[in-house]
Motif scaffolding. Structure first.
Motif, PDB file in Angstrom:
ATOM      1  N   ARG A 161      -2.042  -1.198  -3.804  1.00 52.23           N
ATOM      2  CA  ARG A 161      -2.996  -0.095  -3.911  1.00 52.23           C
ATOM      3  C   ARG A 161      -2.266   1.209  -3.661  1.00 52.23           C
ATOM      4  N   LEU A 162      -2.355   2.117  -4.634  1.00 54.53           N
ATOM      5  CA  LEU A 162      -1.797   3.455  -4.526  1.00 54.53           C
ATOM      6  C   LEU A 162      -2.964   4.418  -4.330  1.00 54.53           C
ATOM      7  N   VAL A 163      -2.939   5.177  -3.241  1.00 54.68           N
ATOM      8  CA  VAL A 163      -4.034   6.089  -2.929  1.00 54.68           C
ATOM      9  C   VAL A 163      -3.552   7.524  -3.090  1.00 54.68           C
ATOM     10  N   GLU A 164      -4.252   8.301  -3.903  1.00 52.29           N
ATOM     11  CA  GLU A 164      -3.844   9.668  -4.241  1.00 52.29           C
ATOM     12  C   GLU A 164      -5.084  10.530  -4.448  1.00 52.29           C
ATOM     13  N   VAL A 166       0.849  -1.186   0.000  1.00 56.92           N
ATOM     14  CA  VAL A 166       0.000   0.000   0.000  1.00 56.92           C
ATOM     15  C   VAL A 166       0.887   1.238   0.000  1.00 56.92           C
ATOM     16  N   SER A 167       0.450   2.257  -0.716  1.00 56.68           N
ATOM     17  CA  SER A 167       1.207   3.511  -0.823  1.00 56.68           C
ATOM     18  C   SER A 167       0.263   4.679  -0.588  1.00 56.68           C
ATOM     19  N   ALA A 168       0.551   5.467   0.457  1.00 59.32           N
ATOM     20  CA  ALA A 168      -0.284   6.612   0.816  1.00 59.32           C
ATOM     21  C   ALA A 168       0.236   7.871   0.150  1.00 59.32           C
ATOM     22  N   CYS A 169      -0.685   8.720  -0.325  1.00 56.50           N
ATOM     23  CA  CYS A 169      -0.295   9.953  -1.028  1.00 56.50           C
ATOM     24  C   CYS A 169       0.699   9.600  -2.120  1.00 56.50           C
ATOM     25  N   ALA A 170       0.298   8.676  -2.969  1.00 55.61           N
ATOM     26  CA  ALA A 170       1.208   8.038  -3.923  1.00 55.61           C
ATOM     27  C   ALA A 170       1.603   8.919  -5.088  1.00 55.61           C
ATOM     28  N   GLY A 171       0.927  10.050  -5.267  1.00 57.34           N
ATOM     29  CA  GLY A 171       1.277  10.926  -6.385  1.00 57.34           C
ATOM     30  C   GLY A 171       1.135  10.206  -7.708  1.00 57.34           C
ATOM     31  N   GLN A 172       2.171  10.274  -8.527  1.00 55.45           N
ATOM     32  CA  GLN A 172       2.170   9.634  -9.841  1.00 55.45           C
ATOM     33  C   GLN A 172       2.720   8.211  -9.797  1.00 55.45           C
ATOM     34  N   GLY A 173       2.961   7.723  -8.596  1.00 59.04           N
ATOM     35  CA  GLY A 173       3.426   6.350  -8.446  1.00 59.04           C
ATOM     36  C   GLY A 173       4.879   6.129  -8.783  1.00 59.04           C
ATOM     37  N   ARG A 174       5.667   7.204  -8.797  1.00 63.70           N
ATOM     38  CA  ARG A 174       7.052   7.064  -9.247  1.00 63.70           C
ATOM     39  C   ARG A 174       7.924   6.287  -8.263  1.00 63.70           C
ATOM     40  N   ASP A 175       7.539   6.274  -6.982  1.00 60.83           N
ATOM     41  CA  ASP A 175       8.307   5.512  -6.007  1.00 60.83           C
ATOM     42  C   ASP A 175       8.233   4.013  -6.280  1.00 60.83           C
ATOM     43  N   LEU A 176       7.082   3.559  -6.714  1.00 56.91           N
ATOM     44  CA  LEU A 176       6.797   2.129  -6.739  1.00 56.91           C
ATOM     45  C   LEU A 176       6.687   1.523  -8.132  1.00 56.91           C
ATOM     46  N   ILE A 177       5.956   2.163  -9.033  1.00 55.52           N
ATOM     47  CA  ILE A 177       5.610   1.530 -10.306  1.00 55.52           C
ATOM     48  C   ILE A 177       6.835   1.123 -11.125  1.00 55.52           C
ATOM     49  N   VAL A 196      -1.847  -4.016  -9.695  1.00 56.50           N
ATOM     50  CA  VAL A 196      -1.704  -2.699  -9.083  1.00 56.50           C
ATOM     51  C   VAL A 196      -2.947  -1.858  -9.362  1.00 56.50           C
ATOM     52  N   GLN A 197      -3.507  -1.301  -8.305  1.00 61.85           N
ATOM     53  CA  GLN A 197      -4.706  -0.469  -8.393  1.00 61.85           C
ATOM     54  C   GLN A 197      -4.366   0.940  -7.922  1.00 61.85           C
ATOM     55  N   VAL A 198      -4.804   1.936  -8.677  1.00 63.60           N
ATOM     56  CA  VAL A 198      -4.657   3.334  -8.276  1.00 63.60           C
ATOM     57  C   VAL A 198      -6.037   3.843  -7.886  1.00 63.60           C
ATOM     58  N   VAL A 199      -6.139   4.376  -6.674  1.00 63.36           N
ATOM     59  CA  VAL A 199      -7.423   4.815  -6.140  1.00 63.36           C
ATOM     60  C   VAL A 199      -7.399   6.325  -5.929  1.00 63.36           C
ATOM     61  N   ALA A 200      -8.399   7.009  -6.442  1.00 61.81           N
ATOM     62  CA  ALA A 200      -8.558   8.436  -6.184  1.00 61.81           C
ATOM     63  C   ALA A 200      -9.314   8.600  -4.879  1.00 61.81           C
ATOM     64  N   GLY A 201      -8.622   9.083  -3.856  1.00 64.04           N
ATOM     65  CA  GLY A 201      -9.280   9.221  -2.571  1.00 64.04           C
ATOM     66  C   GLY A 201      -8.357   9.779  -1.520  1.00 64.04           C
ATOM     67  N   ASP A 202      -8.854   9.877  -0.315  1.00 61.50           N
ATOM     68  CA  ASP A 202      -8.128  10.451   0.816  1.00 61.50           C
ATOM     69  C   ASP A 202      -7.231   9.377   1.434  1.00 61.50           C
ATOM     70  N   ALA A 203      -5.925   9.542   1.249  1.00 64.20           N
ATOM     71  CA  ALA A 203      -4.971   8.552   1.743  1.00 64.20           C
ATOM     72  C   ALA A 203      -4.833   8.576   3.257  1.00 64.20           C
ATOM     73  N   ALA A 204      -5.386   9.583   3.904  1.00 64.91           N
ATOM     74  CA  ALA A 204      -5.258   9.693   5.353  1.00 64.91           C
ATOM     75  C   ALA A 204      -6.227   8.795   6.108  1.00 64.91           C
ATOM     76  N   VAL A 205      -7.255   8.296   5.440  1.00 68.66           N
ATOM     77  CA  VAL A 205      -8.303   7.529   6.107  1.00 68.66           C
ATOM     78  C   VAL A 205      -7.957   6.041   6.087  1.00 68.66           C
ATOM     79  N   THR A 206      -8.006   5.411   7.245  1.00 72.05           N
ATOM     80  CA  THR A 206      -7.592   4.015   7.350  1.00 72.05           C
ATOM     81  C   THR A 206      -8.423   3.078   6.482  1.00 72.05           C
ATOM     82  N   ASP A 207      -9.673   3.434   6.214  1.00 71.82           N
ATOM     83  CA  ASP A 207     -10.537   2.570   5.404  1.00 71.82           C
ATOM     84  C   ASP A 207      -9.975   2.326   4.011  1.00 71.82           C
ATOM     85  N   ALA A 208      -9.123   3.214   3.518  1.00 71.52           N
ATOM     86  CA  ALA A 208      -8.563   3.063   2.175  1.00 71.52           C
ATOM     87  C   ALA A 208      -7.702   1.816   2.051  1.00 71.52           C
TER      88      ALA A 208
END
Length: 210
Positions: free
Chosen positions: A71-74, A45-56, A95-107
């Protein structure tokens, strides 16, 4: 002013920039974490993943790529679109990219505890209290033996040593941490004990800038 999180990524492409140095170090630590992960399926899991450059790009070239469900949340939809393009181009079907609030544990609820947890670009933009709270939640987000990779600037006040202490208090062993001379703070910690249950519906942090 509200920060433009799309143009923020431009420094990644500037050789010699602190952000480019950070990216290189984070990618190296991601590779190392994947290398030492046990055989079998892996969750990331990646929080505030931006463009995914750290991981992808790392996953795209790594022999464990097909073992990974990630799951990348941005929040920024422009960055989400670019990350989705990169995932498709790399053929990373897990790999799934999710548009949402990365601060919420439910993500992350259905993927926690994960083998690799990324909090890159977060700790430099939230309060000290929120960093401490997020470190505590990492003990639920991360699987036993799993890895958390996080970043924080080394400017004054240099909070990196304190963050390392907080991870230790939550049952993590330090794997690596950059020095002030490196200009960027990249920390790597491994959960030694068993993960705690993840609290649902909790906001771990709030950005101090837009």
């Amino acid at each position: 002013m509200t920060k433009d999180w799309l143009s923020w990524h431009d420094d990644y492409d500037r050789p010699g920039s602190a952000l480019a140095a950070r990216l290189a170090e984070v990618r190296e630590q991601v590779r190392a974490a994947l290398d030492r992960a046990p055989a079998g399926p892996l969750r990331v899991v990646s929080a505030c993943a931006g463009q995914g450059r750290d991981l992808i790009p790392v996953l795209a070239a790594h022999p464990r790529r097909d073992d990974v469900t990630a799951r990348l949340v941005e929040l920024d939809p422009r960055n989400v679109a670019l990350a989705e393009d990169a995932v498709r181009a790399a053929g990373l079907t897990g790999v799934q990219v999710v548009a949402g609030d990365a601060a919420v544990t439910d993500a992350y609820a259905d993927l926690a505890p994960a083998d690799l947890v990324l909090f890159c670009g977060v700790f430099g933009n939230v309060s000290d209290a929120d960093i401490r709270a997020t470190v505590a939640h990492c003990a639920a987000l991360c699987a036993s033996g799993g890895t958390v990779i996080w970043t924080r600037h080394r400017g004054e006040p240099d909070l990196v040593p304190t963050i390392c202490d907080w991870f230790a208090q939550e049952g993590f062993a330090q794997v690596a941490v950059s020095t002030p001379a490196d200009r960027v703070g990249v920390g790597v910690h491994r959960l030694v004990g068993e993960p705690r249950p993840l609290q649902r519906g909790v906001t771990m942090f709030r950005f101090l800038t837009g």
